[in-house]
Design a protein around this motif. Structure first.
Motif, PDB file in Angstrom:
ATOM      1  N   ARG A  73       0.835  -1.216   0.000  1.00 21.84           N
ATOM      2  CA  ARG A  73       0.000   0.000   0.000  1.00 21.84           C
ATOM      3  C   ARG A  73       0.864   1.258   0.000  1.00 21.84           C
ATOM      4  O   ARG A  73       0.574   2.228  -0.692  1.00 21.84           O
ATOM      5  CB  ARG A  73      -0.917   0.017   1.230  1.00 21.84           C
ATOM      6  CG  ARG A  73      -2.164  -0.813   1.063  1.00 21.84           C
ATOM      7  CD  ARG A  73      -3.119  -0.637   2.231  1.00 21.84           C
ATOM      8  NE  ARG A  73      -4.151  -1.648   2.169  1.00 21.84           N
ATOM      9  CZ  ARG A  73      -5.272  -1.517   1.450  1.00 21.84           C
ATOM     10  NH1 ARG A  73      -5.511  -0.414   0.775  1.00 21.84           N
ATOM     11  NH2 ARG A  73      -6.149  -2.500   1.431  1.00 21.84           N
ATOM     12  N   ARG A  91       0.973   4.211  -2.718  1.00 24.74           N
ATOM     13  CA  ARG A  91       0.689   5.585  -2.296  1.00 24.74           C
ATOM     14  C   ARG A  91       1.839   6.520  -2.703  1.00 24.74           C
ATOM     15  O   ARG A  91       1.621   7.611  -3.221  1.00 24.74           O
ATOM     16  CB  ARG A  91       0.478   5.622  -0.774  1.00 24.74           C
ATOM     17  CG  ARG A  91      -0.039   6.953  -0.258  1.00 24.74           C
ATOM     18  CD  ARG A  91       0.188   7.127   1.231  1.00 24.74           C
ATOM     19  NE  ARG A  91       1.590   7.245   1.593  1.00 24.74           N
ATOM     20  CZ  ARG A  91       2.361   8.312   1.397  1.00 24.74           C
ATOM     21  NH1 ARG A  91       1.846   9.390   0.847  1.00 24.74           N
ATOM     22  NH2 ARG A  91       3.633   8.324   1.741  1.00 24.74           N
ATOM     23  N   GLY A 126      -5.191   0.762  -4.597  1.00 25.66           N
ATOM     24  CA  GLY A 126      -4.833   2.076  -5.127  1.00 25.66           C
ATOM     25  C   GLY A 126      -4.108   2.080  -6.453  1.00 25.66           C
ATOM     26  O   GLY A 126      -3.674   3.130  -6.931  1.00 25.66           O
TER      27      GLY A 126
END
Ligand SMILES: O=C(O)[C@H](CS(=O)(=O)O)OP(=O)(O)O
Length: 271
Positions: free
Chosen positions: A72, A76, A112
Motif C-alpha cells: 500500500r 501511495r 490504489g
C-alpha cells in the motif's frame, strides 16, 4: 536539509537532442519494471527520478509477496509523485485463468493501483474475453494498458496479427498498448535471441501502427533503447526499464550520452 541551488545544469548546457516532452506528457513515456524494490529504494527512485518516470509496473505476480502495508505504501508513494502504477500482466492472466477477474479488479482498486495491464503473453485468450476485460477495467475506473506478443518465441505472432490486435485494443479503449519485450529483451517480437532489433518486423509494425504515441515498446537493454530512440526520436515510449537505468535512459533520449550524441554531431560542431 539540502540547500536549493540557484543555478542548475539545465541553465548551463542545452540538450544535444531537442524536443523532449516534460511531464505530464503525451509521448516519451518511461515505464519502469520493479521486481521487488524495498520502500527505501523505491522512495529514493521516486525522489531522484520521478520526473522521468510515467509508469511503474510491479512485475508479473510480485505484488502478492509484499507485506500488505508495504505494498500500500509503495502504491501511495508512486501516486504522490504523479507516477501511475500497475501490477504485471502475468498476474492478470492468472486471475483470468482462475475466473477471478472481478475480485482482481476490486482488490487492485482497493490497493490504489491506477492502471491495469491486460495481456495474453502466456495464456490463450479469445478476442471476446480480451476486449471484455478492457471494458471491465475501464468501467472499474482504471486506465488500461494492453500487451501484444507471446513470451515463448515458438508462439510468435505475425506482424499483421499484432497490428490487428493493437488497433482492436485501442478501439476498445486501451490507453496504451505494450509490445512485449520481456524482462530479458531476447527472442520476442522485435528482438532476436541476442536482443538485436529485427528490422523487418519493426518496419512492418511501424508501417501499420496508426497511433504510435499510444504504443509502448518494452526495451530493457541499452542497445534496444538506443536503436528505438535513433529510429523514433527522444519521445518514443519505452518500457521494462530497470529502476537503476532511468536517468541513463533520459541521458540517451536527449543526447547526453555518447551513444546518441555521436549521431547528432556534425563536423562543423566539433571543429
Ligand atoms: O511481459 C513483461 O513485461 C513482464 C516481464 S517477463 O515477460 O515476465 O520477463 O511480465 P509482466 O507479467 O507483464 O509483468
Amino acid at each position: 536539509m539540502l540547500e536549493k541551488a540557484t543555478t542548475t545544469w539545465k541553465d548551463v548546457l542545452e540538450f544535444p537532442i531537442r524536443g523532449r516532452q516534460q511531464k505530464p506528457r503525451q509521448a516519451g513515456l518511461t515505464m519502469v519494471i520493479d521486481k521487488g524494490l524495498g520502500l527505501t529504494e523505491f522512495r529514493d527512485l521516486l525522489e531522484v527520478a520521478a520526473t522521468y518516470i510515467d509508469f511503474i509496473k510491479l512485475g508479473f505476480g510480485t505484488s502478492v509477496f509484499y507485506p500488505a502495508a508495504i505494498l500500500r505504501e509503495k502504491i501511495r508513494l508512486a501516486r504522490s509523485y504523479n507516477v501511475d502504477i500497475f501490477p504485471g500482466g502475468t498476474f492478470f492472466e492468472v486471475a483470468v485463468l482462475q475466473g477471478r477477474l472481478n475480485l482482481y479488479l476490486q482488490t487492485a482498486r482497493d490497493l490504489g493501483y491506477t492502471f491495469i495491464e491486460i495481456s495474453d503473453g502466456t495464456i490463450d485468450m479469445s478476442r471476446t474475453v480480451r476486449l471484455a476485460a478492457v471494458r471491465q477495467a475501464r468501467a472499474a475506473g482504471f486506465g488500461v494498458i494492453t500487451e501484444v506478443g507471446k513470451k515463448d518465441p515458438r508462439d510468435a505472432l505475425s506482424a499483421a496479427y499484432l497490428l490487428n490486435q493493437i488497433a482492436g485494443d485501442q478501439e476498445a479503449g486501451a490507453d496504451y498498448v505494450i509490445v512485449e519485450g520481456r524482462e530479458s529483451g531476447q527472442g520476442v517480437v522485435i528482438y532476436d535471441g541476442r536482443g538485436a532489433v529485427k528490422e523487418d518486423i519493426l518496419a512492418s509494425l511501424l508501417a501499420g501502427i496508426k497511433d504510435p504515441d499510444r504504443v509502448i515498446w518494452e526495451a530493457p537493454q541499452k542497445q534496444q533503447q538506443q536503436a528505438l530512440i535513433m529510429r523514433l526520436g527522444p519521445n518514443v515510449n519505452l518500457g521494462n526499464v530497470q529502476p537503476g537505468d532511468v536517468l541513463a535512459l533520459e541521458a540517451l533520449r536527449v543526447g547526453l550520452r555518447g551513444d546518441t550524441l555521436r549521431t547528432t554531431l556534425k563536423v562543423a560542431e566539433v571543429s
